[in-house]
Design an enzyme around this catalytic site. Structure first.
Site, mmCIF file in Angstrom:
data_model
loop_
_atom_site.group_PDB
_atom_site.id
_atom_site.type_symbol
_atom_site.label_atom_id
_atom_site.label_comp_id
_atom_site.label_asym_id
_atom_site.label_seq_id
_atom_site.Cartn_x
_atom_site.Cartn_y
_atom_site.Cartn_z
ATOM 1 N N ARG A 25 -13.839 -15.287 54.174
ATOM 2 C CA ARG A 25 -12.392 -15.536 53.975
ATOM 3 C C ARG A 25 -11.978 -16.929 54.139
ATOM 4 N NH1 ARG A 25 -8.292 -11.218 53.139
ATOM 5 N NH2 ARG A 25 -9.474 -9.692 52.126
ATOM 6 N N ARG A 29 -5.287 -18.433 53.358
ATOM 7 C CA ARG A 29 -4.047 -18.689 53.805
ATOM 8 C C ARG A 29 -3.862 -19.768 54.836
ATOM 9 N NH1 ARG A 29 -1.557 -13.026 52.962
ATOM 10 N NH2 ARG A 29 -3.852 -12.460 53.772
ATOM 11 N N ARG A 38 -2.139 -22.025 45.744
ATOM 12 C CA ARG A 38 -1.731 -20.921 45.382
ATOM 13 C C ARG A 38 -0.414 -20.856 45.068
ATOM 14 N NH1 ARG A 38 0.924 -16.608 46.939
ATOM 15 N NH2 ARG A 38 0.046 -14.352 47.077
ATOM 16 N N ASP A 75 -11.554 -11.742 43.986
ATOM 17 C CA ASP A 75 -11.187 -10.508 44.726
ATOM 18 C C ASP A 75 -12.168 -9.325 44.388
ATOM 19 O OD1 ASP A 75 -9.018 -9.792 47.000
ATOM 20 O OD2 ASP A 75 -9.499 -8.088 45.747
ATOM 21 N N TYR A 151 -10.394 2.179 47.393
ATOM 22 C CA TYR A 151 -9.247 1.638 46.960
ATOM 23 C C TYR A 151 -8.797 2.214 45.778
ATOM 24 C CZ TYR A 151 -9.198 -2.602 50.009
ATOM 25 O OH TYR A 151 -8.962 -3.405 51.070
HETATM 26 O O1 CP3 Z 1 -14.126 -15.449 51.541
HETATM 27 C C1 CP3 Z 1 -13.473 -16.235 50.827
HETATM 28 O O2 CP3 Z 1 -12.975 -17.091 51.109
HETATM 29 C C2 CP3 Z 1 -13.567 -15.649 49.313
HETATM 30 C C3 CP3 Z 1 -12.510 -15.049 48.720
HETATM 31 C C4 CP3 Z 1 -12.203 -13.553 48.965
HETATM 32 C C5 CP3 Z 1 -10.736 -12.960 48.816
HETATM 33 N N1 CP3 Z 1 -11.006 -11.559 49.147
HETATM 34 C C6 CP3 Z 1 -9.913 -13.711 48.722
HETATM 35 C C7 CP3 Z 1 -8.489 -13.127 49.115
HETATM 36 C C8 CP3 Z 1 -13.171 -12.594 49.221
HETATM 37 C C9 CP3 Z 1 -14.869 -12.449 49.328
HETATM 38 C C10 CP3 Z 1 -12.280 -11.271 49.213
HETATM 39 C C11 CP3 Z 1 -12.702 -10.082 49.485
HETATM 40 C C12 CP3 Z 1 -12.020 -8.942 49.773
HETATM 41 N N2 CP3 Z 1 -10.810 -8.614 49.009
HETATM 42 C C13 CP3 Z 1 -12.406 -7.924 50.584
HETATM 43 C C14 CP3 Z 1 -13.621 -7.640 51.354
HETATM 44 C C15 CP3 Z 1 -13.590 -8.608 52.478
HETATM 45 C C16 CP3 Z 1 -13.045 -8.133 53.735
HETATM 46 O O3 CP3 Z 1 -12.077 -8.675 54.008
HETATM 47 O O4 CP3 Z 1 -13.672 -7.305 54.193
HETATM 48 C C17 CP3 Z 1 -11.465 -6.886 50.579
HETATM 49 C C18 CP3 Z 1 -11.359 -5.729 51.552
HETATM 50 C C19 CP3 Z 1 -10.324 -7.286 49.492
HETATM 51 C C20 CP3 Z 1 -9.230 -6.683 49.123
HETATM 52 C C21 CP3 Z 1 -8.030 -7.381 49.471
HETATM 53 N N3 CP3 Z 1 -7.607 -8.751 48.813
HETATM 54 C C22 CP3 Z 1 -6.976 -7.216 50.359
HETATM 55 C C23 CP3 Z 1 -6.766 -6.105 51.333
HETATM 56 C C24 CP3 Z 1 -5.868 -8.365 50.162
HETATM 57 C C25 CP3 Z 1 -4.779 -8.284 50.870
HETATM 58 C C26 CP3 Z 1 -5.060 -9.292 52.376
HETATM 59 C C27 CP3 Z 1 -3.932 -9.650 53.163
HETATM 60 O O5 CP3 Z 1 -4.001 -10.184 54.197
HETATM 61 O O6 CP3 Z 1 -2.754 -9.664 52.420
HETATM 62 C C28 CP3 Z 1 -6.441 -9.206 49.379
HETATM 63 C C29 CP3 Z 1 -5.983 -10.441 48.884
HETATM 64 C C30 CP3 Z 1 -6.792 -11.696 49.136
HETATM 65 N N4 CP3 Z 1 -8.039 -11.631 48.817
HETATM 66 C C31 CP3 Z 1 -6.197 -12.836 49.694
HETATM 67 C C32 CP3 Z 1 -7.519 -13.885 49.792
HETATM 68 C C33 CP3 Z 1 -7.430 -15.295 50.081
HETATM 69 C C34 CP3 Z 1 -4.830 -13.396 50.192
HETATM 70 C C35 CP3 Z 1 -4.040 -13.557 49.111
HETATM 71 C C36 CP3 Z 1 -2.878 -14.312 49.149
HETATM 72 O O7 CP3 Z 1 -2.988 -15.526 48.949
HETATM 73 O O8 CP3 Z 1 -1.798 -13.869 49.460
#
Ligand code: CP3
Length: 345
Positions: A25, A29, A38, A75, A151
């Site tokens: 990640r 943010r 964003r 994502d 999911y």
């Molecule tokens: O790693 C990186 O920088 C690349 C981008 C990336 C994102 N999601 C961006 C993201 C990657 C590799 C993911 C994978 C992802 N997405 C996973 C597996 C990684 C892990 O953490 O185990 C999972 C479970 C998801 C599903 C997902 N996407 C969730 C549960 C959420 C909400 C999280 C939250 O804290 O709100 C997201 C959204 C998400 N994916 C964000 C980002 C930067 C936040 C979105 C925003 O800008 O509001």
């Protein structure tokens, strides 16, 4: 030694000048620059689906943190949406999907054509490769079949995985059919990413830690192994991240990935021993160490490095960086790993 060979060499357990690092990640943010892009996109899914903006945020951590790899900005739920499952991200609540709860629901899904239905991802890959200009390699990724199934079945994030595990117990054949459909989706999606230019693949099994060893072996392992075996036809290292894998590390090694990525709860020395050196290792600093300032970061980095194999270690966190992490802490982490990880030559 250029950064790209450092990260790729470590994936292949070849010598490096110092330990390479990237951060799960890393585009997120906690970076003001991410929040600005964003805001330009308006919402998270639009950011994922606009290649120019996805490219912009993928590059930010390379410039700001000096990490040794870029990761595609997207994502894990993007290909799930393309299978025919409605997806929305609600502010502060995470993803919401139309739940898949029966064999009839599964019958309505399809394996998406990765280029025709998720072409914006492949466009982002090509743009990022061009903008990187060879500075560091680009990691592509997908969720693992079990995590994607959780999911789809729960309809979002879950605390107790009531529906997915109930389905596994009651109808193992039906649940396996869903996993198989997801495995085929992941294979097509990752293949298209490699063809577009990603140089490493990471498979995220974020929620497999909810499974018992038996359930991991019977459900998640065969589906993930099918994915990894199919992707073997490409010459790209495959990283398998399984959060909460300590009870069944031996089974995660049996998947056959080049690199095993583990969370903070298990020591890399124990992983190496229990997996008999089957793979390079990635990890596994506790993300909460980043709140302690430079002294704590240095002490905890040293602890991880002391447990890590000399060859075949990629530094990372045990899970994704949290949104309130100070940027300076992430920069300090990268600098500290590069300094303490230096090898005698
Ligand atoms: O790693 C990186 O920088 C690349 C981008 C990336 C994102 N999601 C961006 C993201 C990657 C590799 C993911 C994978 C992802 N997405 C996973 C597996 C990684 C892990 O953490 O185990 C999972 C479970 C998801 C599903 C997902 N996407 C969730 C549960 C959420 C909400 C999280 C939250 O804290 O709100 C997201 C959204 C998400 N994916 C964000 C980002 C930067 C936040 C979105 C925003 O800008 O509001």
């Amino acid at each position: 030694m250029p950064g790209h060979s450092r990260f790729l060499n470590a994936c292949r357990r070849q010598p490096v000048d110092t330990t390479p690092i990237w951060i799960m990640r890393q585009a997120g943010r906690y970076l003001p620059q991410y929040r600005a892009t964003r805001a330009k996109a308006g919402d998270f899914l639009t950011l994922c689906k606009t290649p120019e903006l996805a490219c912009e945020v993928s590059l930010q951590p390379v410039d700001i943190l000096k990490v040794d790899a870029a990761i595609l900005f997207s994502d894990i739920l993007i290909p799930v949406e393309a299978m025919g499952i409605e997806l929305a991200f609600t502010e502060g609540e995470g993803p919401k999907l139309t739940p898949v709860r029966s064999n009839q629901d599964v019958a309505r899904l399809h394996v998406p054509d990765a280029l025709a239905e998720t072409g914006f991802v492949m466009d982002a890959v090509r743009l990022i490769r061009r903008e990187l200009g060879g500075r560091v390699p680009l990691i592509g990724f997908s969720g693992a079949p079990f995590t994607l199934a959780s999911y789809a079945v729960e309809g979002g994030a879950s605390r107790n995985f009531r529906y997915s595990l109930a389905w596994m117990h009651a109808d193992p054949v039906g649940f396996s059919a869903l996993l198989d459909l997801l495995a085929d989706t992941v294979i097509a999606y990752c293949s298209a990413q490699v063809e577009a230019g990603v140089q490493v693949l990471q498979i995220f099994d974020t929620w497999a830690g909810v499974l018992s060893r038996r359930l991991y072996r019977e459900f998640a392992l065969p589906a993930t192994r099918k994915v990894v075996h199919a992707l073997r036809r490409f010459d790209v290292p495959i990283i398998l991240y399984v959060n909460g894998s300590a009870p069944f590390l031996e089974e995660t090694a049996a998947v056959g990935a080049d690199v095993l990525s583990v969370d903070w709860r298990v020591s890399l020395a124990e992983v190496a021993e229990r997996t008999r050196g089957a793979a390079a290792l990635k990890g596994n600093l506790d993300v909460r160490a980043l709140y302690g300032g430079p002294k704590v970061i240095e002490r905890e980095v040293a602890r991880v490095l002391a447990d890590a194999p000399v060859q075949g270690h990629i530094f990372n966190l045990g899970h994704g960086i949290l949104p309130d992490t100070p940027v300076e802490a992430a920069q300090c982490l990268v600098e500290t790993v590069h300094r303490l990880g230096r090898k005698e030559v």
